[in-house]
Design an enzyme around this catalytic site. Structure first.
Site, PDB file in Angstrom:
ATOM      1  N   TYR A  65       8.981  -9.286 -21.017  1.00  0.00           N
ATOM      2  CA  TYR A  65       7.899  -9.237 -20.040  1.00  0.00           C
ATOM      3  C   TYR A  65       6.929 -10.409 -20.181  1.00  0.00           C
ATOM      4  O   TYR A  65       7.070 -11.427 -19.529  1.00  0.00           O
ATOM      5  CB  TYR A  65       7.169  -7.887 -20.118  1.00  0.00           C
ATOM      6  CG  TYR A  65       6.492  -7.565 -18.822  1.00  0.00           C
ATOM      7  CD1 TYR A  65       7.122  -6.776 -17.865  1.00  0.00           C
ATOM      8  CD2 TYR A  65       5.244  -8.099 -18.513  1.00  0.00           C
ATOM      9  CE1 TYR A  65       6.522  -6.526 -16.640  1.00  0.00           C
ATOM     10  CE2 TYR A  65       4.637  -7.857 -17.296  1.00  0.00           C
ATOM     11  CZ  TYR A  65       5.278  -7.066 -16.363  1.00  0.00           C
ATOM     12  OH  TYR A  65       4.694  -6.828 -15.151  1.00  0.00           O
ATOM     13  N   LYS A 118       2.815 -13.878 -14.184  1.00  0.00           N
ATOM     14  CA  LYS A 118       1.545 -13.173 -14.354  1.00  0.00           C
ATOM     15  C   LYS A 118       0.457 -14.113 -14.878  1.00  0.00           C
ATOM     16  O   LYS A 118      -0.721 -13.938 -14.576  1.00  0.00           O
ATOM     17  CB  LYS A 118       1.725 -11.964 -15.288  1.00  0.00           C
ATOM     18  CG  LYS A 118       2.644 -10.875 -14.707  1.00  0.00           C
ATOM     19  CD  LYS A 118       2.131 -10.338 -13.376  1.00  0.00           C
ATOM     20  CE  LYS A 118       2.908  -9.121 -12.899  1.00  0.00           C
ATOM     21  NZ  LYS A 118       2.457  -8.654 -11.581  1.00  0.00           N
ATOM     22  N   THR A 136       7.177   3.653 -12.082  1.00  0.00           N
ATOM     23  CA  THR A 136       7.178   3.270 -10.672  1.00  0.00           C
ATOM     24  C   THR A 136       8.576   2.766 -10.368  1.00  0.00           C
ATOM     25  O   THR A 136       9.379   2.544 -11.277  1.00  0.00           O
ATOM     26  CB  THR A 136       6.180   2.127 -10.365  1.00  0.00           C
ATOM     27  OG1 THR A 136       6.566   0.978 -11.127  1.00  0.00           O
ATOM     28  CG2 THR A 136       4.748   2.502 -10.699  1.00  0.00           C
ATOM     29  N   LEU A 168       1.632  -6.362  -4.586  1.00  0.00           N
ATOM     30  CA  LEU A 168       3.022  -6.529  -4.167  1.00  0.00           C
ATOM     31  C   LEU A 168       3.937  -6.622  -5.378  1.00  0.00           C
ATOM     32  O   LEU A 168       3.657  -7.361  -6.310  1.00  0.00           O
ATOM     33  CB  LEU A 168       3.196  -7.810  -3.341  1.00  0.00           C
ATOM     34  CG  LEU A 168       2.558  -7.842  -1.952  1.00  0.00           C
ATOM     35  CD1 LEU A 168       2.959  -9.125  -1.241  1.00  0.00           C
ATOM     36  CD2 LEU A 168       2.950  -6.639  -1.123  1.00  0.00           C
ATOM     37  N   SER A 189       3.285   2.609  -2.256  1.00  0.00           N
ATOM     38  CA  SER A 189       3.702   3.377  -3.438  1.00  0.00           C
ATOM     39  C   SER A 189       3.006   2.826  -4.672  1.00  0.00           C
ATOM     40  O   SER A 189       2.308   1.814  -4.605  1.00  0.00           O
ATOM     41  CB  SER A 189       5.232   3.313  -3.617  1.00  0.00           C
ATOM     42  OG  SER A 189       5.626   1.997  -3.927  1.00  0.00           O
ATOM     43  N   TYR A 226       0.776   1.674  -7.690  1.00  0.00           N
ATOM     44  CA  TYR A 226      -0.645   1.381  -7.839  1.00  0.00           C
ATOM     45  C   TYR A 226      -1.328   1.031  -6.516  1.00  0.00           C
ATOM     46  O   TYR A 226      -2.504   1.306  -6.331  1.00  0.00           O
ATOM     47  CB  TYR A 226      -0.838   0.252  -8.848  1.00  0.00           C
ATOM     48  CG  TYR A 226      -0.772   0.712 -10.287  1.00  0.00           C
ATOM     49  CD1 TYR A 226      -1.553   1.784 -10.723  1.00  0.00           C
ATOM     50  CD2 TYR A 226       0.044   0.083 -11.215  1.00  0.00           C
ATOM     51  CE1 TYR A 226      -1.507   2.208 -12.048  1.00  0.00           C
ATOM     52  CE2 TYR A 226       0.089   0.503 -12.545  1.00  0.00           C
ATOM     53  CZ  TYR A 226      -0.692   1.563 -12.951  1.00  0.00           C
ATOM     54  OH  TYR A 226      -0.658   1.980 -14.257  1.00  0.00           O
ATOM     55  N   ALA A 252       0.784  -1.243   0.000  1.00  0.00           N
ATOM     56  CA  ALA A 252       0.000   0.000   0.000  1.00  0.00           C
ATOM     57  C   ALA A 252       0.813   1.290   0.000  1.00  0.00           C
ATOM     58  O   ALA A 252       0.242   2.366   0.108  1.00  0.00           O
ATOM     59  CB  ALA A 252      -0.919   0.002   1.231  1.00  0.00           C
TER      60      ALA A 252
END
EC number: 1.3.1.9
Length: 403
Positions: free
Chosen positions: A237, A246, A278, A141, A52, A54, A50
């Protein structure tokens, strides 16, 4: 107290500015407020990750867009009298200050979110301080390492391609030059480890623990954040080790969705978000160049969004629609907030621009200047309204349980 200027090493800024971080959070809150406060929607929200990016944005939308009570879990380093802590510490402190000023319940836990101890503490706080149940669980996370709760073994993730080496144009962000980046492929073990760290296993453990403790409200939902990106970044990715993790997250969402639908008439989704600056994304090779290009193109087309815009849209246009309609999802049940970024006109412009970029025209053809500014913004720097030659208090305390 200290006078703090930015110091960048590799893709990390090693210093943070408490005042700058607080003002960043204030701006995100103001952006959410402008969209109006809704009376419906989530009321008791747990955000795992929580402090930073998104996760912080998700907490801000819940609190300041829907008047929700929030509990945040993160792993940050507090500041001391003489030394600044991490940016996430000051972000969380600022959030807590503004939420309490609004009369909202806000509490934080600083510790390893992968641990059973963190889960036990969260359940205790929900039961004792939040009326016994939460109706939304955000899972955000991003960590390169995970300590397995059963064995204490530390597993590391790998940002690597699969099968063959990945070669691509990239920016050396220390020298502001265009280079050829080359990354060797992940081993089978590295792929498996990346799935263990970044996949859905821990999300499942959290939801199982919360459901088992009977602290999920009727209709409770959970969302985990993901990124797919365009085929420009796929080798490193989506088709790389991270993509395997993912995809594991996607499979976990389908299982959790069935579980929650059956147990509390709730649901689970992966939310696929757009690429933003980010601390996590700047570590991915090729991302700084891709971000610099896509920002410029999306700004020109009037569809650029930051982290807060994305989360406001996720809550308001997808999950908690005023017309009560169910959220629009893709064929895998995912909420797609990367829809504007993946528009053909945006991606085709990126692909046309990619081969043209050189060290000489980098600042002209792309918004690399904007990328650099946003990167430093993450740590509280490059704000016009802060005097960085003044002393600033580094020892900031707030309502946070240390594990």
């Amino acid at each position: 107290m200290a006078i703090i200027h930015p110091k960048v090493r590799g893709f990390i800024c090693t210093t943070t500015h408490p005042k700058g971080c607080e003002l960043n959070v204030r701006d995100q809150i103001e952006a959410t407020r402008k969209l109006g406060v809704r009376e419906d929607g989530p009321k008791k929200v747990l955000v795992i990750g929580a402090s930073s990016g998104y996760g912080l944005a998700a907490r801000i939308t819940a609190a300041f867009g829907f008047k929700a009570d929030t509990l945040g879990v993160f792993f940050e380093k507090p500041g001391t009298e003489t030394k600044a802590g991490t940016a996430g510490w000051y972000n969380a402190a600022a959030f807590d200050k503004f939420a309490k000023a609004e009369g909202l319940y806000s509490k934080s836990i600083n510790g390893d979110a992968f641990s059973d101890e963190a889960r036990a503490k969260v359940i205790e706080l929900i039961k004792n301080e939040m009326g016994g149940k939460v109706d939304l669980v955000i899972y955000s996370l991003a960590s390169p390492v995970r300590k397995l709760p059963q064995t204490g073994e530390v597993i590391r993730s790998a940002l690597k391609p699969i099968g063959q080496p990945y070669k691509s144009t990239a920016i050396d962000t220390n020298k502001d030059t265009i280079i050829e980046a080359s990354i060797e492929p992940a081993t089978e073990q590295e792929i498996a480890d990346t799935v263990t760290v970044m996949g859905g296993q821990d999300w499942q453990l959290w939801i199982d623990a919360l459901a088992g403790a009977n602290v999920l409200a009727e209709g409770a939902r959970t969302v985990a954040f993901s990124y797919i990106g365009s085929d420009i970044t796929w080798p490193i990715y989506w088709h790389g080790a991270l993509g395997q993790a993912k995809q594991d997250l996607d499979e976990t969402a389908l299982r959790l969705n069935q579980k929650l639908a059956g147990e509390v008439k709730g649901g689970a989704n992966v939310a696929v978000l757009k690429s933003v600056v980010t601390q996590a994304s700047s570590a991915i090779p090729v991302m700084p160049l891709y971000l610099s290009m896509v920002f410029k193109i999306m700004q020109e087309k009037g569809v650029h969004e930051g982290t807060q815009d994305q989360l406001d849209r996720m809550y308001r246009d997808r999950m908690y629609r005023t017309d009560g309609a169910p959220a629009e999802v893709d064929e895998k049940g995912r909420l797609r907030l990367d829809d504007w970024e993946l528009r053909d006109d945006v991606q085709n412009a990126c692909k046309a621009l990619w081969p043209q970029v050189t060290t000489e025209n980098l600042f002209e053809l792309t918004d690399y200047a904007g990328y650099k500014k946003q990167f430093l913004n993450l740590f509280g720097f490059e704000r016009a309204d802060v005097n960085y030659d003044e002393d600033v208090a580094t020892d900031v305390k707030f309502d946070c349980v240390e594990l």
